[in-house]
Write a protein that holds these residues in place. Structure first.
Motif, PDB file in Angstrom:
ATOM      1  N   ARG A 231      39.140  37.921  38.851  1.00  0.00           N
ATOM      2  CA  ARG A 231      38.565  37.357  37.611  1.00  0.00           C
ATOM      3  C   ARG A 231      38.145  35.910  37.808  1.00  0.00           C
ATOM      4  NH1 ARG A 231      42.710  38.901  32.842  1.00  0.00           N
ATOM      5  NH2 ARG A 231      41.622  37.303  31.656  1.00  0.00           N
ATOM      6  N   LEU A 232      38.950  35.168  38.567  1.00  0.00           N
ATOM      7  CA  LEU A 232      38.678  33.729  38.738  1.00  0.00           C
ATOM      8  C   LEU A 232      37.837  33.448  39.981  1.00  0.00           C
ATOM      9  CD1 LEU A 232      42.267  32.414  37.899  1.00  0.00           C
ATOM     10  CD2 LEU A 232      40.267  32.336  36.413  1.00  0.00           C
ATOM     11  N   ARG A 233      37.534  34.479  40.740  1.00  0.00           N
ATOM     12  CA  ARG A 233      36.802  34.362  42.019  1.00  0.00           C
ATOM     13  C   ARG A 233      37.467  33.308  42.918  1.00  0.00           C
ATOM     14  NH1 ARG A 233      31.529  33.215  39.434  1.00  0.00           N
ATOM     15  NH2 ARG A 233      32.440  33.771  37.551  1.00  0.00           N
ATOM     16  N   ALA A 234      38.767  33.475  43.107  1.00  0.00           N
ATOM     17  CA  ALA A 234      39.537  32.533  43.933  1.00  0.00           C
ATOM     18  C   ALA A 234      39.163  32.685  45.403  1.00  0.00           C
ATOM     19  CB  ALA A 234      41.029  32.809  43.747  1.00  0.00           C
ATOM     20  N   GLU A 235      39.454  31.630  46.166  1.00  0.00           N
ATOM     21  CA  GLU A 235      39.211  31.714  47.620  1.00  0.00           C
ATOM     22  C   GLU A 235      40.327  32.496  48.297  1.00  0.00           C
ATOM     23  OE1 GLU A 235      38.817  27.742  49.193  1.00  0.00           O
ATOM     24  OE2 GLU A 235      37.118  27.320  47.879  1.00  0.00           O
ATOM     25  N   VAL A 236      41.577  32.250  47.839  1.00  0.00           N
ATOM     26  CA  VAL A 236      42.717  32.903  48.487  1.00  0.00           C
ATOM     27  C   VAL A 236      43.765  33.296  47.441  1.00  0.00           C
ATOM     28  CG1 VAL A 236      43.819  30.667  49.027  1.00  0.00           C
ATOM     29  CG2 VAL A 236      44.487  32.684  50.314  1.00  0.00           C
ATOM     30  N   ALA A 237      44.375  34.462  47.663  1.00  0.00           N
ATOM     31  CA  ALA A 237      45.493  34.894  46.806  1.00  0.00           C
ATOM     32  C   ALA A 237      46.727  35.015  47.690  1.00  0.00           C
ATOM     33  CB  ALA A 237      45.166  36.244  46.169  1.00  0.00           C
ATOM     34  N   VAL A 238      47.834  34.468  47.216  1.00  0.00           N
ATOM     35  CA  VAL A 238      49.060  34.456  48.030  1.00  0.00           C
ATOM     36  C   VAL A 238      50.201  35.088  47.258  1.00  0.00           C
ATOM     37  CG1 VAL A 238      50.623  33.002  49.385  1.00  0.00           C
ATOM     38  CG2 VAL A 238      48.331  32.170  48.859  1.00  0.00           C
ATOM     39  N   THR A 239      50.890  36.042  47.899  1.00  0.00           N
ATOM     40  CA  THR A 239      52.150  36.510  47.322  1.00  0.00           C
ATOM     41  C   THR A 239      53.283  35.867  48.117  1.00  0.00           C
ATOM     42  OG1 THR A 239      53.683  38.364  47.126  1.00  0.00           O
ATOM     43  CG2 THR A 239      51.884  38.652  48.687  1.00  0.00           C
ATOM     44  N   ALA A 240      54.322  35.435  47.393  1.00  0.00           N
ATOM     45  CA  ALA A 240      55.467  34.823  48.081  1.00  0.00           C
ATOM     46  C   ALA A 240      56.255  35.869  48.864  1.00  0.00           C
ATOM     47  CB  ALA A 240      56.372  34.143  47.053  1.00  0.00           C
ATOM     48  N   ASP A 241      56.020  37.146  48.548  1.00  0.00           N
ATOM     49  CA  ASP A 241      56.775  38.231  49.185  1.00  0.00           C
ATOM     50  C   ASP A 241      56.089  38.653  50.486  1.00  0.00           C
ATOM     51  OD1 ASP A 241      58.048  40.527  49.923  1.00  0.00           O
ATOM     52  OD2 ASP A 241      58.140  41.364  47.905  1.00  0.00           O
TER      53      ASP A 241
ATOM     54  N   LEU B 201      48.538  43.612  49.207  1.00  0.00           N
ATOM     55  CA  LEU B 201      47.642  42.622  48.593  1.00  0.00           C
ATOM     56  C   LEU B 201      46.246  42.724  49.208  1.00  0.00           C
ATOM     57  CD1 LEU B 201      47.173  40.236  46.667  1.00  0.00           C
ATOM     58  CD2 LEU B 201      48.042  38.703  48.445  1.00  0.00           C
ATOM     59  N   ARG B 202      46.196  42.875  50.539  1.00  0.00           N
ATOM     60  CA  ARG B 202      44.894  43.029  51.218  1.00  0.00           C
ATOM     61  C   ARG B 202      44.144  44.214  50.634  1.00  0.00           C
ATOM     62  NH1 ARG B 202      46.944  41.877  56.995  1.00  0.00           N
ATOM     63  NH2 ARG B 202      46.406  39.690  57.233  1.00  0.00           N
ATOM     64  N   ALA B 203      44.859  45.319  50.460  1.00  0.00           N
ATOM     65  CA  ALA B 203      44.221  46.542  49.933  1.00  0.00           C
ATOM     66  C   ALA B 203      43.710  46.297  48.514  1.00  0.00           C
ATOM     67  CB  ALA B 203      45.225  47.690  49.953  1.00  0.00           C
ATOM     68  N   ALA B 204      44.502  45.581  47.714  1.00  0.00           N
ATOM     69  CA  ALA B 204      44.102  45.329  46.323  1.00  0.00           C
ATOM     70  C   ALA B 204      42.892  44.397  46.232  1.00  0.00           C
ATOM     71  CB  ALA B 204      45.285  44.740  45.542  1.00  0.00           C
ATOM     72  N   LEU B 205      42.686  43.608  47.279  1.00  0.00           N
ATOM     73  CA  LEU B 205      41.557  42.661  47.265  1.00  0.00           C
ATOM     74  C   LEU B 205      40.354  43.176  48.060  1.00  0.00           C
ATOM     75  CD1 LEU B 205      43.526  39.315  47.812  1.00  0.00           C
ATOM     76  CD2 LEU B 205      42.300  39.982  45.738  1.00  0.00           C
TER      77      LEU B 205
ATOM     78  N   GLY C  53      36.078  39.772  49.146  1.00  0.00           N
ATOM     79  CA  GLY C  53      35.819  38.553  49.931  1.00  0.00           C
ATOM     80  C   GLY C  53      36.912  37.504  49.734  1.00  0.00           C
ATOM     81  N   ILE C  54      37.943  37.838  48.968  1.00  0.00           N
ATOM     82  CA  ILE C  54      39.045  36.883  48.733  1.00  0.00           C
ATOM     83  C   ILE C  54      40.086  37.065  49.834  1.00  0.00           C
ATOM     84  CG2 ILE C  54      40.918  36.237  47.133  1.00  0.00           C
ATOM     85  CD1 ILE C  54      39.094  37.435  44.883  1.00  0.00           C
TER      86      ILE C  54
END
Ligand SMILES: NC(=O)c1ccc[n+]([C@@H]2O[C@H](COP(=O)([O-])OP(=O)(O)OC[C@H]3O[C@@H](n4cnc5c(N)ncnc54)[C@H](OP(=O)(O)O)[C@@H]3O)[C@@H](O)[C@H]2O)c1
Length: 389
Positions: free
Chosen positions: A51-61, A68-72, A76-77
């Motif tokens: 939604r925010l067109r972020a550059e990177v998404a990080v999970t602490a887990d 997470l890779r699959a969900a993105l 291109g994030i």
């Protein structure tokens, strides 16, 4: 307002969701989102990142990277996982950072963000409670601007901005009293997690809602206020105000008191911190005083809400006492949520942990803080076993 580069840590939580909502209200094009983070809610993290067109998404887990890779996929994030990745993401240069991870886990990424000199919108109160002097020293060293997001402290910040050159005589933090304000001690002993989470005024994450029910939330806020506004413990007062319309007050030496009023909606404080020094136009409820009719106040009951006295003990002892209070509180909260201990056991457990660990040496850096936090959690876990028996 000129376009800002921002990052949001804890985007999947209650503050995170409200931050996304404010950003979308103001127009996502006003913001360039660099990093967003979450922990267990991978679908929510990927959704916010898209939604925010972020550059990177990080999970602490660390173990959830593939998920997470699959969900993105196809967005291109970039995806990253683990606490080191979180700190790396927080070290990326931006103008503004929302610090909304819950608990002491927010400390390292918030400090990493501060070291870049970014403006830090601080929702995570545990940073200041667990590590107040170390955290504030890092803030001064880095030249980062700190904007409080907790509604009480945001209110005080707004009030003191208007009176920058006048010394504060007293800070009056308002407390809703939570869902058990009118319950007897006997009744409080048997309340459930679902009852404790049901806050009468504010819609918040589960953990802070339970902290509001015990008033540990207010206890943390007293310590937070001490560091944010450089006041003595004696200058900090708490008054129960069940309607949550006044978000806090500041008293000055001429007897004047300024109060900040508004609807109990976190988007106000978040929008203020996001646009400061400008004010955004927000679609929140407008107060209707005739409909409200009255505003009530009462003194908090120390017997039913001992957390406030624990905060006073922590402040008067100084050193790492507040860090012990926070670490053992987080363990007690986990144990209550897991059904291992009762509602009133939480404050009793924290009080005992503070006695057992009284007199620890002062912390000089973050490693000392983490060591004390770990010790407080170890003692907290031992006590959980005893309280649960
Ligand atoms: N909610 C409010 O209205 C409010 C008001 C004032 C201050 N605050 C403060 O703001 C902070 C956030 O509160 P909240 O109510 O938004 O909490 P919340 O709804 O529980 O959300 C917490 C956030 O932290 C993430 N998280 C949890 N454990 C983590 C860990 N070990 N490492 C990294 N991230 C982790 C969660 O990720 P997942 O969800 O993906 O697991 C989520 O994004 C707290 O310190 C709270 O006291 C909140």
């Amino acid at each position: 307002m000129s376009r800002r580069r921002i990052s949001i840590f804890g985007v999947t939580g209650s503050i995170g969701a409200n931050t996304v909502s404010v950003i979308e209200t103001l127009g996502a094009d006003t913001f360039e989102v660099v990093a967003v983070s979450g922990n267990s809610n991978i679908a929510g993290l990927a959704k916010a990142a898209r939604r925010l067109r972020a550059e990177v998404a990080v999970t602490a887990d660390e173990g959830r990277l593939d998920e997470l890779r699959a969900a993105l996929a196809g967005s291109g994030i970039a995806a990253a996982a683990g606490t080191n990745a979180l700190v790396e993401a927080a070290s990326r240069p931006v103008d503004w950072v929302m610090s909304a991870i819950v608990g002491a886990a927010g400390l390292a990424p918030t400090l990493a963000a501060a070291r870049t000199g970014a403006t830090i919108a601080l929702a995570n109160k545990e940073c200041l409670v667990a590590a107040g002097p170390v955290f504030m020293a890092e803030m001064r060293r880095s030249g980062a601007t700190l904007l409080p997001v907790d509604s009480e402290h945001n209110a005080i910040f707004q009030l003191t901005c208007a009176e920058r050159d006048c010394p504060i005589e007293r800070l009056i933090l308002t407390a809703s009293g939570g869902p058990f304000l009118d319950r007897s001690l006997d009744e409080m002993a048997g309340v459930t997690v679902a009852q404790a989470v049901a806050h009468p005024n504010w819609s918040m994450g589960a953990r802070i809602s339970i902290d509001s029910a015990t008033m540990f939330n207010k206890a943390l806020e007293m310590i937070e206020a001490r560091h944010l506004f450089s006041v003595t413990p004696a200058q900090i007062e708490v008054v129960v105000h069940p309607q949550s319309i006044i978000h806090s007050m500041v008293g000055f030496r001429d007897g004047s008191i300024l109060a900040h009023l508004g609807p109990p909606d976190m988007r106000v404080a978040i929008g203020h911190a996001l646009c400061w020094p400008e004010r955004p136009e927000l679609p929140v409820e407008r107060l209707d005083f005739a409909a409200l009719g009255r505003l009530d106040f009462q003194a908090p009951d120390p017997e039913r809400f001992p957390a406030l006295d624990l905060a006073r003990v922590a402040m008067s002892r100084g050193g790492v006492s507040a860090c012990v209070m926070n670490g053992s509180r987080e363990v007690a909260l986990d144990a209550f949520i897991a059904g291992q201990i009762g509602f009133l056991d939480m404050a009793a457990l924290v009080g005992e942990a503070m006695e057992r660990l009284d007199g620890l040496p002062e912390a000089t850096d973050l490693d000392d803080i983490f060591a004390v936090d770990a010790q407080a959690r170890r003692v907290g876990l031992e006590l959980v076993k005893r309280f649960a028996a």
